[in-house]
Enzyme design. Structure first.
Site, PDB file in Angstrom:
ATOM      1  N   HIS A  85      -3.822   0.532  -2.782  1.00 57.79           N
ATOM      2  CA  HIS A  85      -4.640   0.904  -1.632  1.00 57.79           C
ATOM      3  C   HIS A  85      -5.265  -0.338  -1.015  1.00 57.79           C
ATOM      4  O   HIS A  85      -5.280  -1.397  -1.624  1.00 57.79           O
ATOM      5  CB  HIS A  85      -5.745   1.867  -2.078  1.00 57.79           C
ATOM      6  CG  HIS A  85      -5.231   3.057  -2.821  1.00 57.79           C
ATOM      7  ND1 HIS A  85      -4.983   4.260  -2.216  1.00 57.79           N
ATOM      8  CD2 HIS A  85      -4.899   3.217  -4.123  1.00 57.79           C
ATOM      9  CE1 HIS A  85      -4.530   5.121  -3.119  1.00 57.79           C
ATOM     10  NE2 HIS A  85      -4.469   4.517  -4.292  1.00 57.79           N
ATOM     11  N   ASN A 133      -5.468   8.692   6.765  1.00 51.77           N
ATOM     12  CA  ASN A 133      -5.377   7.452   7.535  1.00 51.77           C
ATOM     13  C   ASN A 133      -5.276   7.785   9.020  1.00 51.77           C
ATOM     14  O   ASN A 133      -5.925   7.173   9.863  1.00 51.77           O
ATOM     15  CB  ASN A 133      -4.113   6.642   7.187  1.00 51.77           C
ATOM     16  CG  ASN A 133      -4.186   5.928   5.860  1.00 51.77           C
ATOM     17  OD1 ASN A 133      -3.171   5.792   5.177  1.00 51.77           O
ATOM     18  ND2 ASN A 133      -5.362   5.454   5.475  1.00 51.77           N
ATOM     19  N   ARG A 153       0.859  -1.182   0.000  1.00 52.95           N
ATOM     20  CA  ARG A 153       0.000   0.000   0.000  1.00 52.95           C
ATOM     21  C   ARG A 153       0.896   1.232   0.000  1.00 52.95           C
ATOM     22  O   ARG A 153       2.108   1.161   0.229  1.00 52.95           O
ATOM     23  CB  ARG A 153      -0.891  -0.001   1.241  1.00 52.95           C
ATOM     24  CG  ARG A 153      -2.003  -1.040   1.174  1.00 52.95           C
ATOM     25  CD  ARG A 153      -2.694  -1.194   2.497  1.00 52.95           C
ATOM     26  NE  ARG A 153      -3.452   0.004   2.878  1.00 52.95           N
ATOM     27  CZ  ARG A 153      -4.017   0.162   4.060  1.00 52.95           C
ATOM     28  NH1 ARG A 153      -3.906  -0.783   4.982  1.00 52.95           N
ATOM     29  NH2 ARG A 153      -4.704   1.264   4.343  1.00 52.95           N
ATOM     30  N   HIS A 154       0.283   2.369  -0.246  1.00 52.97           N
ATOM     31  CA  HIS A 154       0.995   3.638  -0.099  1.00 52.97           C
ATOM     32  C   HIS A 154       1.434   3.758   1.360  1.00 52.97           C
ATOM     33  O   HIS A 154       0.909   3.071   2.240  1.00 52.97           O
ATOM     34  CB  HIS A 154       0.039   4.784  -0.434  1.00 52.97           C
ATOM     35  CG  HIS A 154      -1.238   4.662   0.348  1.00 52.97           C
ATOM     36  ND1 HIS A 154      -1.340   5.114   1.657  1.00 52.97           N
ATOM     37  CD2 HIS A 154      -2.429   4.084   0.039  1.00 52.97           C
ATOM     38  CE1 HIS A 154      -2.559   4.823   2.097  1.00 52.97           C
ATOM     39  NE2 HIS A 154      -3.233   4.204   1.144  1.00 52.97           N
ATOM     40  N   GLU A 212      -8.165   3.764  -5.242  1.00 55.97           N
ATOM     41  CA  GLU A 212      -8.907   3.115  -4.160  1.00 55.97           C
ATOM     42  C   GLU A 212     -10.402   3.076  -4.489  1.00 55.97           C
ATOM     43  O   GLU A 212     -10.900   3.854  -5.313  1.00 55.97           O
ATOM     44  CB  GLU A 212      -8.655   3.865  -2.840  1.00 55.97           C
ATOM     45  CG  GLU A 212      -9.349   3.276  -1.609  1.00 55.97           C
ATOM     46  CD  GLU A 212      -9.015   1.810  -1.305  1.00 55.97           C
ATOM     47  OE1 GLU A 212      -9.020   0.969  -2.253  1.00 55.97           O
ATOM     48  OE2 GLU A 212      -8.787   1.469  -0.133  1.00 55.97           O
ATOM     49  N   ARG A 261      -1.102   9.793  -2.651  1.00 58.51           N
ATOM     50  CA  ARG A 261      -0.344   9.033  -1.673  1.00 58.51           C
ATOM     51  C   ARG A 261       0.476   7.885  -2.254  1.00 58.51           C
ATOM     52  O   ARG A 261       1.577   7.583  -1.765  1.00 58.51           O
ATOM     53  CB  ARG A 261      -1.237   8.537  -0.534  1.00 58.51           C
ATOM     54  CG  ARG A 261      -2.519   7.811  -0.973  1.00 58.51           C
ATOM     55  CD  ARG A 261      -3.540   7.848   0.172  1.00 58.51           C
ATOM     56  NE  ARG A 261      -4.720   7.038  -0.005  1.00 58.51           N
ATOM     57  CZ  ARG A 261      -5.825   7.395  -0.655  1.00 58.51           C
ATOM     58  NH1 ARG A 261      -5.877   8.569  -1.286  1.00 58.51           N
ATOM     59  NH2 ARG A 261      -6.884   6.588  -0.710  1.00 58.51           N
TER      60      ARG A 261
END
Lengths: 538, 441
Positions: free
Chosen positions: B363, B235, B228-229, B298, B278
């Protein structure tokens, strides 16, 4: 230190701030497909569908954003030799004709090189018979010298009814036979084919050609032999060729009936039909019945207004999310005036480059093309289909069928309550626009006057940018546009000669005397002129 | 109507054909995995397994000798039993595709299958694998046969010898699909692990997709890295979706990822990101070229974009509960579902199959979809697969599946994983609804 990122204003693509110039390859919506350019080389006897496949493939590749162009050697020959007299030109022992034909192939290859190296082309389709190993080896050599990938598409067909039908559909009306009646044209063409047959060396997957990359299309797609696919674009080409067919059929495109949002001038949303929209849906049901089609598939999007429209037809239909209208992101359900007021900059940017412009948190036409591609692929497989969709989506689909570029696509006219009936014909598509006579608002916004210039400098040219298939370099009478009758002006007949050697007098076609006196000196002078002309083509 | 386009109306039998060790089971399993992932209920029927059920202990290759009448009877019965199960799968379990994995090397056997299918209205598509390269065959035997239950008590040399003789038993009676005699059948012949294909009479959409898939897969060793980023600002505050940048820890992760990738010494690595800030920021730290795919964005949370779970519970408690009831199919209002995501990601998977070494920076929901494809996880498990931040998964194809190695790069991050709560009723109270929400600021 990480590089600063900015989102470019039109496409909303994040790029490093310093790198804001229009670098060609960086931020693509999908990875760029091919690095070394590719030359697709058609192979096959005349009337095997090579030009049909060349044009269709080119149209598809351009639509998905891969700059592609067809180089039809027959056209070069028609340029060089103004009047076609008869099949004798194609006899393998007709030495000077052979020379001319060779020069034409070389001229075409020179143009291929220029297209791929200097004009930003990515794929060139070399449309000629290329039936001998000698010719193909020459092309392979050319590819190797220039670092082009070579992919062969061979069409093999021995079904006489298919061949006769091809000849009738596209050969009989071609410039070579403009002064001939159908039967004579047919006869001459069949003899032309015979000229090629004796020297035809099909691709040999077992021995001679086993290291080449190619697809053999056998009997109009009944069977395929695929050898050594090298990369993504060849894989897509193969997939495409395996999905297209030549069965007669009709595709109907229309929008949903007028929605309540349409009436208020609102974009997007998921509203239901207005009363007039319902009227249209009933009219559509009657229209479909009148068309008396066997096995019509009906596709709609997953938005309420399309589904409601489909429901009125009273037949089974399939819902495709991919057919949903373009996502207007933060501008969803606004009117254009509201958008102009709330987001004046966005409004202006959209008019600046409507194709690339992505609504914030939404989509662009460029995104739409990608989204809609599987629909196109399935449409190619199908027969009679009615697609009930939305304005922007319909423009994307239409651009594919009618070979329209990214520039034109967002401004194609797709009014409500109008059905477009598309029928494949010869090398293209016949379009009939049928209004079902139910009033509706107009949702079309023309390109604003001040904006009639090229795309802005901030635009990144990258993949998924539909281009219209380019015209060939040669000025030739357009026969693709079937609504027009072929252009009749002809260069002066007598001095221009198809044949060089006096012993090869043309057969006298019924009611026509093609050649007047044959003079050797004239022939030589003409040849000199032709060769100068051909060599200067760089 | 259907909510996804109908791929096939009549059920389809994919019938494998080929000598042992030609990759039939490999292809069967992979194809089954792919078709299930794109939403076409598919099941594999391996006749060898039926045989192992019927004949508990495998002695040696003599079982497969063409003159071994007793064994022949058993083998025929096994094939028949498998066919019966195919019929049951189609009629009682709503299956759409059955992959009939056996040698099917005689015309006789194939005729039996064709009649069986014809009687019941099933379409038949043959996949024949032809290979005479001894190196490839030896490698196949090593990779999958030595570990087979048949050879559990044998050392590798004995196993190899026995298997080679087993192949010979089939060879004499092997009649490949004949391009003349069988010209009315639908089939694909795969030569030399994909160097060449012969495709005959593709009947419909699903067969066309199968052919396209088979032509894109390869067996060249390679690894796929999924990450993932780095942790993002949103987040940190427990908000979903949006397009925020990396938090300081997220930036640290990006640097750690760069070091990790460098340390892996990967040949010709391709790097893919989404169009969201991101993932791109994460890729930027690698200092190499990367490609942006909008398809890797995402999941679109529609009206819930940038909300916390608490806010969703407060404003849209019913939606929140419905999502917990069927997280795979649930579509956010004006947004997407996991099911939509899979559809969107299919071209990414196809291209991943074509590629060799790739690092995909994406994502949470997207990661889950991709992982489910590689690890053959069904739709109900997919939305709950664990894909923590700051962890790289390295997937390496091996034998019939995928080896997974997980690398946590030692940079702390919030937990974004929400387990399915016990109470999914639309009238549940907020405490029950928010029970499994992970901590955030």
């Amino acid at each position: 230190m990480p590089r600063e990122l900015t989102q470019n204003r039109i496409q909303k693509i994040w790029v490093p701030t310093k790198d804001d110039k229009p670098a060609p390859r960086r931020a693509a919506c999908a990875p760029h497909f091919a690095n070394p350019p590719t030359v697709i080389v058609m192979v096959g006897l005349p009337a095997r569908g090579k030009t049909y496949m060349s044009k269709k493939l080119t149209r598809y590749l351009n639509w998905i954003g891969m700059p592609t162009k067809v180089f039809n050697v027959g056209e070069y020959r028609r340029e060089a030799v103004k009047n076609y007299s008869s099949y004798d030109f194609f006899k393998s022992d007709n030495e000077c004709a052979v020379k001319i034909r060779q020069q034409c192939a070389l001229a075409a290859l020179r143009d291929v090189k220029s297209y791929l190296k200097e004009e930003g082309g990515q794929v060139a389709v070399f449309d000629a018979t290329n039936t001998t190993r000698e010719r193909r080896d020459m092309i392979l050599q050319f590819g190797s010298e220039n670092s082009f990938k070579i992919f062969f598409i061979e069409s093999v067909c021995d079904d006489p009814s298919v061949i006769a039908s091809n000849i009738m559909e596209v050969k009989v009306s071609c410039p070579d036979y403009r002064d001939c009646n159908k039967n004579d044209a047919m006869l001459d063409f069949q003899r032309r084919i015979e000229c090629y047959k004796t020297s035809y060396q099909p691709l040999d997957p077992n021995q001679y050609d086993r290291d080449l990359s190619f697809i053999k299309v056998i009997d109009v797609g009944r069977r395929f032999l695929v050898n050594r696919i090298q990369d993504h674009i060849q894989s897509k080409i193969v997939y495409y060729l395996m999905n297209i067919h030549v069965q007669p059929r009709t595709i109907y495109l229309c929008r949903h009936g007028e929605s309540t949002d349409n009436v208020e001038g609102r974009l997007g949303g998921d509203a239901g039909l207005s009363p007039r929209g319902k009227q249209f849906s009933d009219a559509l049901a009657r229209f479909v019945e009148e068309q008396q089609l066997k096995d019509l598939k009906v596709w709609s999007s997953q938005l309420c207004r399309s589904i409601e429209t489909a429901e009125h037809l009273g037949v089974p239909y399939e819902q495709w999310k991919a057919l949903n209208e373009i996502d207007a992101g933060i501008c969803e359900e606004m009117t254009y005036d509201e958008m102009k007021e709330k987001f004046p900059e966005e409004f202006a940017l959209r008019d600046e480059d409507k194709y690339y412009y992505r609504y914030p948190a939404g989509e662009s036409y460029q995104d739409l093309v990608q989204r809609v591609e599987p629909v196109i692929m399935d449409l190619e497989r199908q027969e009679n289909v009615l697609v009930i969709c939305h304005q922007a989506v319909m423009r994307c689909l239409l651009a594919y069928f009618l070979d329209k570029s990214a520039e034109e696509m967002p401004y194609l006219k797709c009014p409500l309550h109008t059905v477009l009936k598309l029928t494949p014909v010869a090398y293209g598509c016949k379009v009939e626009s049928i209004s079902l006579n139910v009033e509706a608002v107009n949702t079309h916004r023309d390109r604003p006057e001040e904006m009639k210039k090229g795309p802005g400098t901030l635009i990144r040219r990258n993949s998924v940018t539909p281009l219209t298939s380019p015209e060939s370099n040669i000025k030739k009478p357009r026969i693709d546009d079937l609504d027009e009758s072929p252009i009749q002006e002809l260069p002066p007949p007598v001095a221009s000669l198809a044949l060089c050697s006096p012993s090869h007098l043309p057969i006298t076609l019924a009611g026509q005397h093609w050649l007047g006196k044959v003079c050797l000196r004239t022939i030589l002078q003409y040849l000199k002129a032709v060769s100068l002309f051909v060599f200067q083509r760089t | 109507f259907s909510s996804v386009p109908q791929f096939c109306n009549s059920p389809t039998m994919i019938v494998m054909v080929g000598l042992p060790a030609r990759g039939k089971t490999y292809i069967s399993k992979k194809l089954t995995r792919y078709l299930n992932w794109i939403g076409v209920p598919t099941k594999m029927f391996n006749v060898g397994q039926y045989r192992r059920e019927a004949v508990k202990i495998y002695k040696n290759f003599e079982f497969f000798k063409p003159d071994n009448e007793e064994a022949m009877r058993i083998r025929k019965a096994c094939a028949a039993a498998a066919l019966k199960d195919v019929a049951a799968y189609f009629s009682k379990e709503q299956g759409q595709v059955a992959v009939f994995d056996a040698t099917n090397t005689t015309r006789e056997r194939r005729t039996v299958i064709l009649s069986y299918a014809k009687e019941r209205g099933y379409k038949v598509f043959f996949v024949e694998s032809i290979c005479d390269d001894p190196e490839i065959i030896a490698e196949n035997i090593k990779q999958v046969k030595f570990g087979s239950p048949d050879y559990v008590d044998r050392n590798v040399d004995e196993a190899m010898e026995d298997f080679v003789q087993r192949i010979d038993c089939y060879r004499a009676s092997y009649m490949p699909i004949d391009d003349e005699k069988d010209r009315k059948l639908s089939y694909i012949k795969i030569f030399d692990v994909g160097s060449r294909y012969l495709v005959n009479r593709v009947q419909d959409h699903i067969q066309s997709r199968i052919v396209y898939y088979l032509m894109n897969i390869h067996v060249t060793p390679r690894s796929i890295y999924l990450s993932r980023h780095g942790e993002s600002e949103l987040n940190l505050s427990g908000r979903i979706g949006g397009d925020s940048g990396l938090s300081p820890r997220g930036q640290k992760y990006a640097n750690a990822l760069a070091a990790f990738i460098h340390g892996q010494n990967i040949r010709e690595l391709k790097v893919w990101t989404s169009h969201m800030k991101r993932t791109i920021q994460t890729a930027e730290a690698l200092g190499v070229q990367y490609e942006q795919w909008k398809a890797l964005n995402e999941i679109d949370a529609g009206v819930c974009e940038e909300l916390t779970y608490e806010e969703i519970q407060q404003n849209l408690p019913q939606e929140f509960a419905l999502r917990d009831q069927d997280k795979y199919r649930y579509r956010y209002p004006k947004g997407e579902s996991y099911e939509d995501l899979v559809h969107r990601l299919e071209p990414v998977i196809m291209e991943l199959e074509r590629q060799e070494n790739v690092l995909v920076i994406c994502h949470q929901a997207v990661f889950r979809c991709l992982l489910a494809y590689f690890l053959d996880k069904p739709a109900d498990e997919l939305p709950y697969l664990r894909c923590p931040l700051h962890t790289v998964l390295k997937l390496t194809p091996i034998a019939y599946g995928c080896k997974v190695e997980s690398f946590f790069l030692n940079i702390e991050a919030v937990n974004t994983h929400r387990e399915r709560p016990v109470n999914v009723d639309v009238n549940r109270n907020p405490e029950d609804a928010l029970q499994t929400v992970p901590d955030h600021i």
